[in-house]
Design a protein around this motif. Structure first.
Motif, PDB file in Angstrom:
ATOM      1  N   LEU A  97      -0.630  -1.313   4.983  1.00 13.67           N
ATOM      2  CA  LEU A  97      -1.563  -0.197   4.988  1.00 13.67           C
ATOM      3  C   LEU A  97      -2.561  -0.431   3.859  1.00 13.67           C
ATOM      4  O   LEU A  97      -2.168  -0.806   2.746  1.00 13.67           O
ATOM      5  N   ALA A  98      -3.846  -0.218   4.140  1.00 10.86           N
ATOM      6  CA  ALA A  98      -4.890  -0.432   3.138  1.00 10.86           C
ATOM      7  C   ALA A  98      -5.830   0.761   3.126  1.00 10.86           C
ATOM      8  O   ALA A  98      -6.271   1.223   4.177  1.00 10.86           O
ATOM      9  N   LEU A 142      -2.881  -0.719  -1.513  1.00 10.18           N
ATOM     10  CA  LEU A 142      -2.070  -1.367  -0.487  1.00 10.18           C
ATOM     11  C   LEU A 142      -0.636  -0.859  -0.518  1.00 10.18           C
ATOM     12  O   LEU A 142      -0.084  -0.622  -1.591  1.00 10.18           O
ATOM     13  N   VAL A 143      -0.061  -0.713   0.657  1.00 11.53           N
ATOM     14  CA  VAL A 143       1.373  -0.495   0.815  1.00 11.53           C
ATOM     15  C   VAL A 143       1.833  -1.552   1.819  1.00 11.53           C
ATOM     16  O   VAL A 143       1.375  -1.575   2.958  1.00 11.53           O
ATOM     17  N   THR A 152       0.360 -10.409  -3.624  1.00 10.59           N
ATOM     18  CA  THR A 152       1.785 -10.200  -3.415  1.00 10.59           C
ATOM     19  C   THR A 152       2.249  -9.009  -4.257  1.00 10.59           C
ATOM     20  O   THR A 152       1.959  -8.961  -5.451  1.00 10.59           O
ATOM     21  N   PRO A 153       2.935  -8.057  -3.649  1.00 11.69           N
ATOM     22  CA  PRO A 153       3.409  -6.922  -4.438  1.00 11.69           C
ATOM     23  C   PRO A 153       4.418  -7.359  -5.501  1.00 11.69           C
ATOM     24  O   PRO A 153       5.136  -8.344  -5.310  1.00 11.69           O
ATOM     25  N   PRO A 205       8.765   1.449   0.196  1.00 10.11           N
ATOM     26  CA  PRO A 205       7.338   1.178   0.013  1.00 10.11           C
ATOM     27  C   PRO A 205       6.853   1.539  -1.384  1.00 10.11           C
ATOM     28  O   PRO A 205       7.312   2.519  -1.970  1.00 10.11           O
ATOM     29  N   ARG A 206       5.962   0.719  -1.903  1.00 13.44           N
ATOM     30  CA  ARG A 206       5.366   0.951  -3.211  1.00 13.44           C
ATOM     31  C   ARG A 206       3.856   0.793  -3.091  1.00 13.44           C
ATOM     32  O   ARG A 206       3.371  -0.048  -2.341  1.00 13.44           O
TER      33      ARG A 206
END
Length: 179
Positions: free
Chosen positions: A25-26, A35-36, A54-55, A68-69
């Motif tokens: 998601l953006a 971002l998620v 990259t998260p 999710p973060r």
């Protein structure tokens, strides 16, 4: 994050025990993208180099109890953002070599218009894969633009320009593109 959690709850009942759905998601805001990412390939921020976003902590895909973060990333003028599916990163040539993502994305991103960037990237990937993909391929290229309409404070505000391509493999026929 709430949307990803809601989507996970919503689709869990429709998935089998080994099924899952990756999602990215953006949300674009002036000077940044939020971002998620739940198990999806990390988007690439393209400036002087192609940098994977990259998260810091990865989340499982939907259907597999994701955590999710929110990830906030600067996206400045002159930078572009490529969102893509693994159909691009896992495209293989006849020898089984995967598509050299970073090098080819930078090469394609040198084009002045987003449509040309995606056309070039798709051509490079198609040539690498010998004309056919084994997996669906979705490409979305975005870039921030300063717009002339005045915002609430009487100053120009940022917007985001987006162009996308979707490729679906056709059994025995190579690829069929739509944009």
């Amino acid at each position: 994050m709430d949307l990803a959690t809601h989507l996970d709850v919503r689709i869990k009942g429709d998935l089998g025990p080994e099924d899952f759905v990756t999602v990215l998601l953006a949300e674009f805001a002036p000077g940044e993208v939020r971002l998620v990412n739940c198990g999806h390939p990390a988007p690439l921020r393209i400036g002087l180099r192609a940098e994977p976003l990259t998260p810091s902590r990865r989340s499982a895909p939907l259907g597999l109890n994701p955590l999710p973060r929110l990830q906030r990333v600067r996206l400045g003028a002159g930078e572009r953002l490529l969102l893509y599916t693994d159909g691009l990163s896992e495209a293989r040539d006849a020898k089984g070599t995967m598509f050299p993502l970073g090098d080819r994305v930078r090469e394609a991103a040198c084009q002045p218009h987003l449509r040309e960037c995606l056309d070039t990237l798709l051509s490079l990937a198609t040539a690498h894969a010998g004309g056919s993909f084994q997996d669906d391929l979705a490409l979305i290229m975005c870039e921030p633009r300063r717009t002339t309409p005045m915002g609430d404070a009487g100053k120009p505000h940022d917007s985001c320009v987006v162009h996308e391509q979707l490729i679906t493999p056709q059994p025995g026929r190579g690829i069929d593109g739509a944009d």
